[in-house]
Scaffold this active site. Structure first.
Site, short mmCIF file in Angstrom:
data_model
loop_
_atom_site.label_atom_id
_atom_site.label_comp_id
_atom_site.label_asym_id
_atom_site.label_seq_id
_atom_site.Cartn_x
_atom_site.Cartn_y
_atom_site.Cartn_z
N GLN A 86 -4.70 -2.03 9.57
CA GLN A 86 -4.50 -3.32 8.91
C GLN A 86 -5.08 -4.44 9.77
OE1 GLN A 86 -3.21 -3.70 5.72
NE2 GLN A 86 -3.95 -5.79 6.00
N ASP B 101 -11.24 2.59 3.99
CA ASP B 101 -11.61 1.19 3.75
C ASP B 101 -13.13 1.03 3.63
OD1 ASP B 101 -9.50 -0.58 3.38
OD2 ASP B 101 -9.00 -0.62 5.52
N LYS C 240 0.84 -1.20 0.00
CA LYS C 240 0.00 0.00 0.00
C LYS C 240 0.88 1.25 0.00
CE LYS C 240 -3.77 -2.55 2.08
NZ LYS C 240 -4.45 -3.03 3.29
#
Ligand code: NAP
Length: 300
Positions: free
Chosen positions: A101, A124, A57
């Site tokens: 994460q 997200d 990422k």
């Protein structure tokens, strides 16, 4: 129509193309506003797969021209220390997107952590406010993996409007939001990439193969290596493999690639299919987050 060997939908190449488009958009945004969109990643504990995902990422941020931060906490970090870090990032005007994460180490309440992210920084799209907006067909952020699947299909010329899409898997991250995007009337790629008739299957579905064989487009998000076999696929169907399973033979998907390739018309590989798109759509959302926050700041 049956085929001897399916056409491969090259997610890696599509992701690089979208990243080039995003790099242009980002550079125009920076020129106009003087603001560099920034993604803050939070990594708790030591998990080899998570470290790789976060590194990918950060590399993608660099390619697109976004800045990134990495906040590492030890595996024994307390719930409160993580909540305090999120509060700090929520209040930091230099940070536009926050990514925690997953999975978090056992003992941490990931729902409470994810719910504490400012919905305008929730790149997200896991926050209930953002999930609600998606389900109402007026998304602020699009869920990264489902949006990536929609991008692959449309950029490979697969029309979804009026098609029967069967999704195997009903998770909050993939299956459910995937269905929400595909039943909407429109999409970032236009109405042809939405308006599908969608069936969702899960572990309690009876006669799964009979349902998957009715799919024009079959999307597998199960988490079981090589689960989908040729006898579960309608000849000529399009098959998207979201699964990532670590096995002794390396990374494999939820679809038995060699077997299903003999009946499908199009198929995504693993690796090099959906994975690169997920990272890319996170970049898309970080730019969107910066746009939202910059226009809010202009109004205040
Ligand atoms: P998950 O939360 O474990 O959900 C798996 C789903 O599959 C559940 O809904 C489960 O049903 C269903 N399932 C399990 N066994 C089944 C069976 N025998 N028959 C029918 N359905 C069955 O997993 P996830 O987060 O959605 O992830 C799915 C896979 O995608 C994993 O391999 C993950 O690593 C991968 N993934 C990849 C990306 C990417 O970027 N490519 C992103 C996210 C996830 P129940 O609900 O009934 O248990």
């Amino acid at each position: 129509m049956s085929t001897d060997t399916a056409k491969i939908m090259d997610g890696k190449a599509i992701a690089l193309k979208i990243q080039t488009e995003l790099a242009d958009e980002t550079s125009r945004f920076i020129q106009k506003t003087g603001v560099t969109p920034c993604l803050a990643a939070v990594l708790v504990g030591v998990d080899a797969a998570s470290e790789v995902y976060v590194r990918n990422k950060q590399r993608a941020c660099k390619r697109v021209g976004l800045s990134s931060q990495l906040h590492k906490l030890s595996a024994d970090a307390s719930q409160q220390s993580l909540l305090d870090l999120i509060t700090e990032l929520n209040n930091d005007s230099q940070v536009h997107g926050i990514l925690v994460q997953l999975p978090l180490p056992a003992g941490l309440d990931s729902t409470q952590i994810l719910d504490s992210i400012n919905p305008q920084k929730d790149v997200d799209a896991f926050h209930p406010e953002n999930v609600g907006l998606i389900s109402q067909g007026r998304p602020r952020f699009l869920p990264c993996t489902p949006h990536g699947v929609q991008q692959i299909l449309d950029r490979c010329g697969i029309e979804l409007s009026g098609k029967h899409v069967v999704i195997v898997g009903r998770s909050e991250i993939v299956g459910k939001p995937m269905a929400m995007l595909l039943i909407n009337r429109d999409s970032t790629r236009g109405p042809q990439a939405a308006n599908a008739t969608v069936t969702i299957c899960h572990s309690r579905t009876t006669n799964l193969a009979a349902i998957t064989r009715t799919a024009d487009v079959l999307i597998a998000a199960i988490g079981k290596a090589n689960f989908i076999t040729a006898d579960m696929v309608q000849p000529g169907a399009v098959v998207v493999d979201v699964g990532i399973n670590r096995t002794a033979e390396g990374l494999v998907g939820d679809v038995n690639f060699d077997d299903v390739s003999t009946v499908a018309q199009h198929i995504t590989p693993v690796p090099g299919g959906v994975g690169p798109l997920t990272v890319t759509m996170l970049m898309h959302n970080t730019l969107t987050a910066a746009r939202i926050q910059t226009s809010n700041a202009a109004v205040e």
